[in-house]
Design an enzyme around this catalytic site. Sequence first.
Site, PDB file in Angstrom:
ATOM      1  N   HIS A  46       0.862  -1.175   0.000  1.00  0.00           N
ATOM      2  CA  HIS A  46       0.000   0.000   0.000  1.00  0.00           C
ATOM      3  C   HIS A  46       0.906   1.235   0.000  1.00  0.00           C
ATOM      4  O   HIS A  46       2.084   1.160   0.366  1.00  0.00           O
ATOM      5  CB  HIS A  46      -0.886   0.013   1.234  1.00  0.00           C
ATOM      6  CG  HIS A  46      -1.963  -1.022   1.201  1.00  0.00           C
ATOM      7  ND1 HIS A  46      -3.023  -1.007   2.075  1.00  0.00           N
ATOM      8  CD2 HIS A  46      -2.149  -2.109   0.410  1.00  0.00           C
ATOM      9  CE1 HIS A  46      -3.825  -2.026   1.823  1.00  0.00           C
ATOM     10  NE2 HIS A  46      -3.312  -2.717   0.820  1.00  0.00           N
ATOM     11  N   GLU A  48       1.096   3.785   1.944  1.00  0.00           N
ATOM     12  CA  GLU A  48       1.661   4.121   3.251  1.00  0.00           C
ATOM     13  C   GLU A  48       2.870   3.256   3.574  1.00  0.00           C
ATOM     14  O   GLU A  48       3.913   3.763   4.022  1.00  0.00           O
ATOM     15  CB  GLU A  48       0.620   3.922   4.364  1.00  0.00           C
ATOM     16  CG  GLU A  48      -0.623   4.768   4.213  1.00  0.00           C
ATOM     17  CD  GLU A  48      -1.764   4.050   3.508  1.00  0.00           C
ATOM     18  OE1 GLU A  48      -2.920   4.288   3.904  1.00  0.00           O
ATOM     19  OE2 GLU A  48      -1.510   3.281   2.568  1.00  0.00           O
ATOM     20  N   CYS A  76      -5.959   1.757   6.004  1.00  0.00           N
ATOM     21  CA  CYS A  76      -6.613   0.525   6.424  1.00  0.00           C
ATOM     22  C   CYS A  76      -5.980   0.048   7.742  1.00  0.00           C
ATOM     23  O   CYS A  76      -5.021   0.645   8.239  1.00  0.00           O
ATOM     24  CB  CYS A  76      -6.458  -0.553   5.345  1.00  0.00           C
ATOM     25  SG  CYS A  76      -4.767  -1.175   5.166  1.00  0.00           S
ATOM     26  N   CYS A  79      -2.204  -0.649   7.516  1.00  0.00           N
ATOM     27  CA  CYS A  79      -1.398   0.570   7.444  1.00  0.00           C
ATOM     28  C   CYS A  79      -1.379   1.321   8.773  1.00  0.00           C
ATOM     29  O   CYS A  79      -0.340   1.862   9.160  1.00  0.00           O
ATOM     30  CB  CYS A  79      -1.878   1.448   6.298  1.00  0.00           C
ATOM     31  SG  CYS A  79      -1.525   0.701   4.687  1.00  0.00           S
TER      32      CYS A  79
END
Length: 144
Positions: A46, A48, A76, A79
């Site tokens: 992701h 992040e 999410c 993360c």
Amino acid sequence: MREALAEAALASAAGEVPVGAVVVKDGTIVGRGYNHPISGVDPTLHAEVAALRDAARKLGNYRLPGCELFVTLEPCAMCVGAIVHARIRRVVWGAAEPKTGACGSVIDLTAEPRLNHHCTFEGGLLAGESSALLKAFFAARRPA
């Protein structure tokens, strides 16, 4: 956040969901990342996580105290966990994520008092621009 939006555009150009992130320390970008779990063949890639990894390499430390993370989409649960472990000071996100958002949309991990580190989470910065990137990306892939 504009730099995070530029990272999101890179994700979109690569055929990935357009989410971008940057890590900032003392006003300087020290980490960049965009969503690329498909091309990276890694479900953890992701935006992040990619930005945190980049910042950790550049700063030579897996802990990132005093750093801020700007991301175009609400983080999410995975993360948020990475953010907590990295000891980020502040997170600013753009668009809300009604399906997996862990900063209040689905669950609010940021309010869990038992976590060993707490940082500030703020949502809504350039939310319209972040949301527009996502909507355009999915509209181009789904039949009308």
